[in-house]
Motif scaffolding. Structure first.
Motif, PDB file in Angstrom:
ATOM      1  N   GLY A   1       4.345  10.394  18.175  1.00 10.31           N
ATOM      2  CA  GLY A   1       5.667   9.985  18.611  1.00 10.31           C
ATOM      3  C   GLY A   1       5.671   9.582  20.066  1.00 10.31           C
ATOM      4  N   TRP A   2       6.886   9.341  20.575  1.00  9.95           N
ATOM      5  CA  TRP A   2       7.021   8.929  21.966  1.00  9.95           C
ATOM      6  C   TRP A   2       8.372   9.370  22.513  1.00  9.95           C
ATOM      7  N   GLY A   3       8.437   9.395  23.823  1.00  4.73           N
ATOM      8  CA  GLY A   3       9.691   9.627  24.528  1.00  4.73           C
ATOM      9  C   GLY A   3       9.826   8.575  25.596  1.00  4.73           C
ATOM     10  N   ALA A   4      11.047   8.138  25.860  1.00  7.51           N
ATOM     11  CA  ALA A   4      11.294   7.099  26.858  1.00  7.51           C
ATOM     12  C   ALA A   4      12.512   7.469  27.681  1.00  7.51           C
ATOM     13  N   SER A   5      12.418   7.251  28.977  1.00  7.09           N
ATOM     14  CA  SER A   5      13.550   7.543  29.850  1.00  7.09           C
ATOM     15  C   SER A   5      13.628   6.489  30.938  1.00  7.09           C
ATOM     16  N   TYR A   6      14.803   6.401  31.533  1.00  6.52           N
ATOM     17  CA  TYR A   6      14.992   5.552  32.697  1.00  6.52           C
ATOM     18  C   TYR A   6      14.721   6.371  33.947  1.00  6.52           C
ATOM     19  N   GLY A   7      14.649   5.697  35.072  1.00  2.15           N
ATOM     20  CA  GLY A   7      14.238   6.367  36.295  1.00  2.15           C
ATOM     21  C   GLY A   7      15.166   7.454  36.777  1.00  2.15           C
ATOM     22  N   ASP A   8      16.436   7.421  36.334  1.00  2.00           N
ATOM     23  CA  ASP A   8      17.407   8.418  36.794  1.00  2.00           C
ATOM     24  C   ASP A   8      17.420   9.686  35.947  1.00  2.00           C
ATOM     25  N   GLY A   9      16.491   9.773  34.985  1.00  2.03           N
ATOM     26  CA  GLY A   9      16.448  10.964  34.132  1.00  2.03           C
ATOM     27  C   GLY A   9      17.265  10.844  32.870  1.00  2.03           C
ATOM     28  N   SER A  10      17.779   9.656  32.571  1.00  2.00           N
ATOM     29  CA  SER A  10      18.505   9.430  31.328  1.00  2.00           C
ATOM     30  C   SER A  10      17.507   9.110  30.224  1.00  2.00           C
ATOM     31  N   VAL A  11      17.480   9.950  29.195  1.00  2.00           N
ATOM     32  CA  VAL A  11      16.504   9.805  28.108  1.00  2.00           C
ATOM     33  C   VAL A  11      17.036   8.810  27.086  1.00  2.00           C
ATOM     34  N   ALA A  12      16.281   7.748  26.879  1.00  2.00           N
ATOM     35  CA  ALA A  12      16.695   6.702  25.935  1.00  2.00           C
ATOM     36  C   ALA A  12      16.263   7.033  24.512  1.00  2.00           C
ATOM     37  N   GLN A  13      15.049   7.541  24.361  1.00  2.00           N
ATOM     38  CA  GLN A  13      14.514   7.773  23.021  1.00  2.00           C
ATOM     39  C   GLN A  13      13.601   8.997  23.017  1.00  2.00           C
ATOM     40  N   VAL A  14      13.701   9.778  21.959  1.00  2.00           N
ATOM     41  CA  VAL A  14      12.703  10.791  21.615  1.00  2.00           C
ATOM     42  C   VAL A  14      12.445  10.610  20.133  1.00  2.00           C
ATOM     43  N   ALA A  15      11.268  10.122  19.799  1.00  2.00           N
ATOM     44  CA  ALA A  15      10.962   9.773  18.413  1.00  2.00           C
ATOM     45  C   ALA A  15       9.671  10.463  17.994  1.00  2.00           C
ATOM     46  N   VAL A  16       9.775  11.330  16.987  1.00  2.00           N
ATOM     47  CA  VAL A  16       8.601  12.050  16.478  1.00  2.00           C
ATOM     48  C   VAL A  16       8.462  11.740  14.994  1.00  2.00           C
ATOM     49  N   HIS A  17       7.259  11.376  14.584  1.00  2.00           N
ATOM     50  CA  HIS A  17       6.990  11.064  13.176  1.00  2.00           C
ATOM     51  C   HIS A  17       7.340  12.267  12.300  1.00  2.00           C
ATOM     52  N   LYS A  18       7.899  11.987  11.142  1.00  2.00           N
ATOM     53  CA  LYS A  18       8.358  13.044  10.249  1.00  2.00           C
ATOM     54  C   LYS A  18       7.259  14.049   9.902  1.00  2.00           C
ATOM     55  N   GLU A  19       6.010  13.605   9.873  1.00  2.00           N
ATOM     56  CA  GLU A  19       4.915  14.503   9.517  1.00  2.00           C
ATOM     57  C   GLU A  19       4.558  15.484  10.625  1.00  2.00           C
ATOM     58  N   PHE A  20       5.059  15.226  11.855  1.00  2.00           N
ATOM     59  CA  PHE A  20       4.651  16.054  12.995  1.00  2.00           C
ATOM     60  C   PHE A  20       5.814  16.801  13.640  1.00  2.00           C
ATOM     61  N   ARG A  21       6.926  16.898  12.949  1.00  3.06           N
ATOM     62  CA  ARG A  21       8.090  17.549  13.524  1.00  3.06           C
ATOM     63  C   ARG A  21       7.994  19.076  13.449  1.00  3.06           C
ATOM     64  N   ARG A  22       8.804  19.714  14.302  1.00  4.58           N
ATOM     65  CA  ARG A  22       8.871  21.179  14.378  1.00  4.58           C
ATOM     66  C   ARG A  22       7.531  21.801  14.758  1.00  4.58           C
ATOM     67  N   ARG A  23       6.784  21.082  15.579  1.00  3.03           N
ATOM     68  CA  ARG A  23       5.532  21.620  16.119  1.00  3.03           C
ATOM     69  C   ARG A  23       5.514  21.578  17.645  1.00  3.03           C
ATOM     70  N   GLY A  24       6.669  21.226  18.234  1.00  2.45           N
ATOM     71  CA  GLY A  24       6.769  21.220  19.695  1.00  2.45           C
ATOM     72  C   GLY A  24       6.522  19.887  20.359  1.00  2.45           C
ATOM     73  N   ALA A  25       6.315  18.822  19.572  1.00  6.20           N
ATOM     74  CA  ALA A  25       6.013  17.520  20.164  1.00  6.20           C
ATOM     75  C   ALA A  25       7.177  16.999  21.003  1.00  6.20           C
ATOM     76  N   GLY A  26       8.400  17.113  20.480  1.00 11.61           N
ATOM     77  CA  GLY A  26       9.554  16.647  21.231  1.00 11.61           C
ATOM     78  C   GLY A  26       9.735  17.406  22.527  1.00 11.61           C
ATOM     79  N   HIS A  27       9.518  18.712  22.446  1.00 12.80           N
ATOM     80  CA  HIS A  27       9.599  19.574  23.624  1.00 12.80           C
ATOM     81  C   HIS A  27       8.608  19.107  24.692  1.00 12.80           C
ATOM     82  N   ALA A  28       7.379  18.840  24.279  1.00 14.83           N
ATOM     83  CA  ALA A  28       6.348  18.399  25.208  1.00 14.83           C
ATOM     84  C   ALA A  28       6.694  17.044  25.813  1.00 14.83           C
TER      85      ALA A  28
END
Length: 286
Positions: A209-236
């Motif tokens: 998956g991936w995470g994307a943010s703008y320079g001011d700390g506004s998070v645009a996207q947090v996308a984790v593949h369904k097979e890898f969820r609930r393992r802490g990837a989004g947190h990381a």
């Protein structure tokens, strides 16, 4: 007072920025965008001078309707960046006149409609858009981290790496449960490449998956593949973005309240609600 309605092709960013600040000058928290921030706002949200209109009172911009061109990713519905009228020119029907000009410009360009967001507590604006024919599609959450940053995620096999926007997976269906709003879209990230951050995460060598943010700390996207969820990837990913931006807090704008998994994750991460918005859509009639 006679008004002249025109598109924005002959107007400078400084004029449009001034009009936007003036329109929201009497809000509880008055808007005070710099020209630089306004230019970022234009890039992020896909501003098109050709598809945006203003009502002029002499040399003054009395009202505006800022729009993108039709967006294929959103069924050729254009995104309304902002609508406003200076306090001295309200209740004169200017927004309705500008809307009609926007519609007349969109239709020949394959436009099928318009969409926008409005704060749920702004009852007058909600009612006005309903009167214009807009209908609510979904409710969106705006929240931010409440305090101290959470600790590291438990998964040991994470590898975080910077990823160019154009190298993200083309098929997002296994990563997103709901579509991001236009200001958080892939196109928005491309518009602010110089100040945005995109991190990918790999688990045991697989792109998770991936995470994307703008320079001011506004998070645009947090996308984790369904097979890898609930393992802490989004947190990381969020911790990695926090490090990259150096922001005091992370902000999440326009999270679909119907996305149960995403909202449960954000609540566990420790966020507080700020406001809710309605995503409203007007579909053109033949």
């Amino acid at each position: 007072m006679p008004y002249k309605v025109t598109d924005c092709r002959d107007l400078q960013a400084s004029q449009l920025c001034g009009a936007m600040n003036a329109a929201f000058s009497d809000y509880v928290v008055p808007l005070s965008l710099t020209e630089g921030k306004f230019r970022d706002f234009q890039k992020q949200r896909g501003f098109s001078a050709e598809h945006s209109f203003v009502a002029m009172a002499g040399d003054e911009i009395a009202a505006f309707w800022f729009s993108s061109p039709p967006l294929p990713s959103y069924e050729n519905h254009a995104y309304t960046l902002s609508v406003g009228t200076a306090p001295a020119h309200r209740r004169k029907g200017l927004s309705r006149e500008l809307l009609q000009r926007v519609i007349d410009r969109q239709k020949p360009n394959a436009g099928q409609g318009l969409q926008l967001e409005v704060i749920t507590t702004n009852e007058k604006a909600v009612q006005a858009y309903q009167d214009f024919g807009f209908e609510t599609r979904r409710t969106l959450r705006v929240c931010r981290t409440a305090g101290k940053r959470p600790g590291l995620a438990p998964e040991r096999d994470f590898i975080l790496e910077e990823v160019p926007v154009d190298r993200l997976p083309g098929d997002e269906s296994a990563f997103f449960d709901v579509q991001p709003t236009p200001q958080n879209s892939r196109a928005a990230l491309r518009g602010l490449l110089e100040t945005s951050h995109v991190l990918g995460v790999r688990i045991n060598g697989s792109f998770a998956g991936w995470g994307a943010s703008y320079g001011d700390g506004s998070v645009a996207q947090v996308a984790v593949h369904k097979e890898f969820r609930r393992r802490g990837a989004g947190h990381a990913l969020l911790n990695g973005l926090w490090d990259k931006t150096g922001a005091d807090q992370l902000t999440f704008v326009n999270v679909d309240v119907a996305a149960e998994g995403v909202n449960a994750f954000l609540d566990r991460y420790g966020v507080e609600d700020r406001v809710h918005q309605l995503e409203m859509r007007l579909t053109f009639k033949d």
